[in-house]
Motif scaffolding. Sequence first.
Motif, mmCIF file in Angstrom:
data_model
loop_
_atom_site.group_PDB
_atom_site.id
_atom_site.type_symbol
_atom_site.label_atom_id
_atom_site.label_comp_id
_atom_site.label_asym_id
_atom_site.label_seq_id
_atom_site.Cartn_x
_atom_site.Cartn_y
_atom_site.Cartn_z
ATOM 1 N N GLU A 45 46.878 -35.486 -10.245
ATOM 2 C CA GLU A 45 46.358 -34.578 -11.241
ATOM 3 C C GLU A 45 47.402 -35.062 -12.985
ATOM 4 O O GLU A 45 48.965 -35.344 -12.778
ATOM 5 N N THR A 46 46.370 -36.038 -13.865
ATOM 6 C CA THR A 46 46.560 -36.189 -14.556
ATOM 7 C C THR A 46 47.456 -34.951 -15.890
ATOM 8 O O THR A 46 47.155 -33.487 -15.717
ATOM 9 N N ASN A 47 48.184 -35.086 -16.662
ATOM 10 C CA ASN A 47 48.380 -34.302 -17.507
ATOM 11 C C ASN A 47 48.183 -33.825 -18.353
ATOM 12 O O ASN A 47 48.320 -32.972 -19.251
ATOM 13 N N ASP A 48 46.695 -34.344 -18.705
ATOM 14 C CA ASP A 48 45.187 -33.793 -19.135
ATOM 15 C C ASP A 48 44.218 -33.057 -18.123
ATOM 16 O O ASP A 48 43.027 -32.789 -18.958
ATOM 17 N N ASN A 49 45.671 -32.357 -17.572
ATOM 18 C CA ASN A 49 44.753 -31.524 -16.041
ATOM 19 C C ASN A 49 43.147 -31.964 -15.869
ATOM 20 O O ASN A 49 42.548 -31.202 -15.314
ATOM 21 N N LYS A 50 43.592 -33.643 -15.532
ATOM 22 C CA LYS A 50 42.386 -33.950 -14.732
ATOM 23 C C LYS A 50 42.636 -34.740 -13.152
ATOM 24 O O LYS A 50 43.730 -34.844 -13.109
ATOM 25 N N ILE A 51 41.782 -34.420 -11.835
ATOM 26 C CA ILE A 51 41.620 -34.879 -11.100
ATOM 27 C C ILE A 51 40.975 -36.184 -10.282
ATOM 28 O O ILE A 51 40.512 -36.376 -11.282
ATOM 29 N N LEU A 52 42.073 -37.209 -10.098
ATOM 30 C CA LEU A 52 41.538 -38.367 -10.209
ATOM 31 C C LEU A 52 40.993 -38.648 -8.624
ATOM 32 O O LEU A 52 41.471 -38.445 -7.463
ATOM 33 N N VAL A 53 39.310 -39.045 -8.337
ATOM 34 C CA VAL A 53 38.589 -39.359 -7.967
ATOM 35 C C VAL A 53 38.464 -41.075 -7.759
ATOM 36 O O VAL A 53 37.277 -41.175 -8.752
ATOM 37 N N LEU A 54 38.306 -41.703 -6.215
ATOM 38 C CA LEU A 54 37.629 -43.325 -6.468
ATOM 39 C C LEU A 54 36.499 -42.776 -5.442
ATOM 40 O O LEU A 54 36.045 -42.199 -4.331
ATOM 41 N N GLN A 55 35.265 -43.873 -5.896
ATOM 42 C CA GLN A 55 34.541 -43.971 -5.192
ATOM 43 C C GLN A 55 34.719 -45.407 -4.097
ATOM 44 O O GLN A 55 35.043 -46.533 -4.892
ATOM 45 N N ARG A 56 34.815 -45.131 -3.091
ATOM 46 C CA ARG A 56 35.002 -46.500 -2.460
ATOM 47 C C ARG A 56 34.049 -47.507 -2.463
ATOM 48 O O ARG A 56 32.611 -46.995 -2.533
ATOM 49 N N GLU A 112 49.649 -48.096 -5.223
ATOM 50 C CA GLU A 112 48.573 -49.312 -4.976
ATOM 51 C C GLU A 112 47.347 -49.018 -5.448
ATOM 52 O O GLU A 112 46.014 -49.949 -5.623
ATOM 53 N N GLU A 113 46.893 -47.872 -5.142
ATOM 54 C CA GLU A 113 45.161 -47.780 -5.313
ATOM 55 C C GLU A 113 44.262 -47.188 -6.867
ATOM 56 O O GLU A 113 43.512 -47.420 -7.015
ATOM 57 N N ILE A 114 45.691 -46.866 -7.399
ATOM 58 C CA ILE A 114 45.524 -46.191 -8.535
ATOM 59 C C ILE A 114 45.920 -47.015 -10.124
ATOM 60 O O ILE A 114 45.303 -47.329 -11.090
ATOM 61 N N GLY A 115 47.031 -47.483 -9.165
ATOM 62 C CA GLY A 115 47.540 -48.608 -10.492
ATOM 63 C C GLY A 115 48.545 -48.022 -10.979
ATOM 64 O O GLY A 115 49.020 -48.941 -12.448
ATOM 65 N N LYS A 145 52.036 -34.262 -9.356
ATOM 66 C CA LYS A 145 51.838 -34.460 -10.911
ATOM 67 C C LYS A 145 51.710 -35.263 -11.654
ATOM 68 O O LYS A 145 52.703 -36.489 -11.019
ATOM 69 N N CYS A 146 51.246 -36.110 -12.222
ATOM 70 C CA CYS A 146 50.920 -37.695 -12.999
ATOM 71 C C CYS A 146 51.301 -37.015 -14.057
ATOM 72 O O CYS A 146 50.700 -37.029 -15.009
ATOM 73 N N GLY A 147 52.519 -37.491 -15.191
ATOM 74 C CA GLY A 147 52.777 -37.879 -16.369
ATOM 75 C C GLY A 147 51.804 -38.760 -17.320
ATOM 76 O O GLY A 147 52.266 -38.280 -18.504
ATOM 77 N N LEU A 148 50.718 -38.932 -16.790
ATOM 78 C CA LEU A 148 49.988 -39.910 -17.861
ATOM 79 C C LEU A 148 48.854 -39.028 -18.027
ATOM 80 O O LEU A 148 48.310 -38.345 -17.072
ATOM 81 N N ASP A 149 48.394 -39.367 -18.812
ATOM 82 C CA ASP A 149 46.432 -38.932 -19.339
ATOM 83 C C ASP A 149 46.021 -39.693 -18.759
ATOM 84 O O ASP A 149 46.269 -40.623 -18.604
ATOM 85 N N SER A 150 44.398 -38.954 -18.640
ATOM 86 C CA SER A 150 43.393 -39.190 -18.111
ATOM 87 C C SER A 150 43.050 -41.094 -18.209
ATOM 88 O O SER A 150 42.545 -42.269 -17.620
ATOM 89 N N LYS A 151 42.785 -41.389 -19.752
ATOM 90 C CA LYS A 151 42.452 -42.505 -20.695
ATOM 91 C C LYS A 151 43.954 -43.977 -20.322
ATOM 92 O O LYS A 151 43.397 -44.568 -19.676
ATOM 93 N N GLU A 152 45.354 -43.344 -20.341
ATOM 94 C CA GLU A 152 46.155 -44.084 -19.436
ATOM 95 C C GLU A 152 46.162 -44.426 -18.367
ATOM 96 O O GLU A 152 46.228 -45.676 -18.331
ATOM 97 N N VAL A 153 45.831 -43.836 -17.771
ATOM 98 C CA VAL A 153 45.535 -44.052 -15.894
ATOM 99 C C VAL A 153 43.980 -45.615 -15.959
ATOM 100 O O VAL A 153 44.476 -46.103 -14.742
ATOM 101 N N ARG A 154 43.405 -45.101 -17.047
ATOM 102 C CA ARG A 154 42.441 -46.232 -16.444
ATOM 103 C C ARG A 154 42.988 -46.773 -16.341
ATOM 104 O O ARG A 154 42.448 -47.966 -16.288
#
Length: 205
Positions: A45-56, A112-115, A145-154
């Motif tokens: 879960e990012t710090n802007d309350n989004k959940i990270l999902v990957l498409q294989r 490794e998978e999200i970076g 919990k990830c301390g980054l927001d979804s834009k930073e994660v991308r």
Amino acid sequence: MGRSSGTFVGTNLSPLWERFLVPSEDDSVLCQHTSNPLGNGAVVETNDNKILVLQRSDNVGEFPGHFVFPGGHPEPQEIGITSHQYNKELTESINTKVSQEMFDSIVREVVEEIGVPASSLSIPAFIGISRRNLNVRPAAFFFIKCGLDSKEVRQFYSSAQDGYESTQLYAVPMIEIENMTSRMPGCHRGGFALYKLMVDTRKIT
């Protein structure tokens, strides 16, 4: 039964995998003739309350094109386990390391998978075990919990070490994942159910 990748392919990924099962309510009996390496997964879960999902990727061996949470499996060699030989003294002394590897390995998989850097991630909270209906593989699920927001994660995802395993990263609110679960492996649907249970429990307390 061995737990090598070859054994896993020969049993759990075989089109005839159900023939290896022994009818039983007890998982250890049910799966005694299959290779069931314990997988892992993380609801991040990012710090802007989004959940990270990957498409294989369509080029992976298992569940190409499906939606998944980041994950993989612990690495026995990380703590010096190189065979299945039983040694009482070794087994007793290594238990703590095995437990720690369960938590360390899911952080490695997310990195490794999200970076994202490991320093941006909280200590994983174990939320339960989920198992696929297809090929009965179990997976330990964690909440991070990830301390980054979804834009930073991308931005980090664009250079992820294992980015080739997936084609896209989604950062979505919890309610939107309900629409994605039909294209998730069973253990990941179970992982999401465990996460919802955790969220509901927090609301009660």
